[in-house]
Write an enzyme that holds these catalytic residues in place. Sequence first.
Site, short mmCIF file in Angstrom:
data_model
loop_
_atom_site.label_atom_id
_atom_site.label_comp_id
_atom_site.label_asym_id
_atom_site.label_seq_id
_atom_site.Cartn_x
_atom_site.Cartn_y
_atom_site.Cartn_z
N CYS A 174 39.42 30.80 50.28
CA CYS A 174 38.41 29.77 50.03
C CYS A 174 38.90 28.34 50.26
O CYS A 174 38.29 27.39 49.78
CB CYS A 174 37.85 29.95 48.62
N ARG A 215 31.58 40.85 51.31
CA ARG A 215 32.64 40.47 52.25
C ARG A 215 32.41 41.15 53.59
O ARG A 215 32.73 40.60 54.63
CB ARG A 215 34.01 40.78 51.65
N LYS A 241 33.15 32.34 37.64
CA LYS A 241 33.14 33.34 38.70
C LYS A 241 34.41 34.18 38.58
O LYS A 241 35.52 33.66 38.61
CB LYS A 241 33.09 32.66 40.07
N LYS A 297 28.99 34.85 37.42
CA LYS A 297 29.02 35.78 38.54
C LYS A 297 30.23 36.68 38.43
O LYS A 297 31.32 36.15 38.20
CB LYS A 297 29.07 34.96 39.83
N GLU A 321 35.70 27.08 31.43
CA GLU A 321 35.34 26.79 32.84
C GLU A 321 33.98 26.10 32.91
O GLU A 321 33.80 25.12 33.64
CB GLU A 321 35.29 28.08 33.66
C1 PBG Z 1 32.25 33.10 48.55
C2 PBG Z 1 31.30 34.00 47.89
C3 PBG Z 1 31.45 35.36 47.57
C4 PBG Z 1 30.24 35.78 47.03
C5 PBG Z 1 29.41 34.67 47.02
N1 PBG Z 1 30.08 33.58 47.53
C6 PBG Z 1 32.55 36.30 47.84
C7 PBG Z 1 33.83 36.14 47.17
O1 PBG Z 1 34.04 35.29 46.33
O2 PBG Z 1 34.68 36.93 47.52
C8 PBG Z 1 29.91 37.16 46.59
C9 PBG Z 1 28.46 37.48 46.52
C10 PBG Z 1 28.14 38.91 46.43
O3 PBG Z 1 29.01 39.79 46.29
O4 PBG Z 1 26.94 39.21 46.50
N2 PBG Z 1 33.14 32.41 47.77
#
Ligand code: PBG
Length: 349
Positions: free
Chosen positions: A154, A230, A220, A273, A258
């Site tokens: 990221c 992914r 997250k 998330k 956070e």
């Molecule tokens: C990117 C991102 C991810 C998801 C949303 N934005 C993947 C990750 O962090 O690996 C996952 C969304 C999903 O699984 O539906 N940072």
Amino acid sequence: MSQAKKQVLSPMPQAAPSTDAGTRGNFPQIRMRRGRKTEGIRRLIRETALEPRHLVLPVFVEEELSERTPVGAMPGVYRETETSVVNAAKEAEKEGLGALMLFGVSHHKDHTGSDSMRPGGLLDRMVSRVRDACPDLVIMADLCFCEYTDHGHCGPLDDHGSVINDDTIENIGKQAVIAAQAGADILAPSGMMDGQVAAIRAALDGSGFEETPILAYAAKFASNFYGPFRDAAGCSLKQGDRKTYQMDPANGDEALREVALDIAEGADMVMVKPGLPYLDIIRRVKDEFAMPTFAYNVSGEYAMLKFAAEAGVLDYDKTMMEMLLSFRRAGADGILTYASLAAARILQQ
Ligand code: PBG
């Protein structure tokens, strides 16, 4: 304890003497089933509501794609072309969804993810495209670099393969301005870098976007439920994992820290998330901060239900609606879900 709770939990008042020989007629005095007797009564006292406006549809947009392509790991989900995304957006608008969340699938990846910071890059084009076609639709732009970096992390990496926090947040400020200029209504940073919300806020305020809100992916977790995403977004990692920036699934108190930090940095809305395995976190965040709170019902959660239904062991529509309602009951104001259109259609019936 509330008065109501005390009353219910206090010992039963003595029942009136019964002419009956047995207990029948004396007990139970409180019958919870009275409230469930008919659909009319159930509907009358239902606590939680789910409406199309609570739903946000994530959409993948792949550049240089000739036609929309199904995502194998997520039945019913497509990678849209830069043209077909407009149809998806119009559909979302027609069904009354709360918003669209756009994810780019890049063919121009490099070490920093520079395409997403460039006028005319995929992020700029896809947001502009939808903005032009649907002036009233709420557009969220996911801000992160993993869809645009060649290593899949990221942000840019140091010599040890660790994401460089402070370079990433400098870059994410640039990404935010590109998305805002293209017409995004809400910017949603998902990279879990420290200080990213403050960096985005400063960059936006410095470019005349003082009134553009930030929806922070505040809590997250480093989750295995992102697997199908992914695949869909083409951002699998070449090496390593995301555990140095995404949260440890074991930590609930840390999630509150956070969220508190992101709010202090200027987040207008917050997200938890994944969703389903983290309903406790959603409830704690909502109770603690009373902020507009979103839940991301992620790709793996969507896939679980889809494949179980395909195997004939679950009724997809019914379990999906129950799942979405549960997010609302847990305290989520909005839900990001790949099932948004299907759910909205059921709700309109
Ligand atoms: C990117 C991102 C991810 C998801 C949303 N934005 C993947 C990750 O962090 O690996 C996952 C969304 C999903 O699984 O539906 N940072």
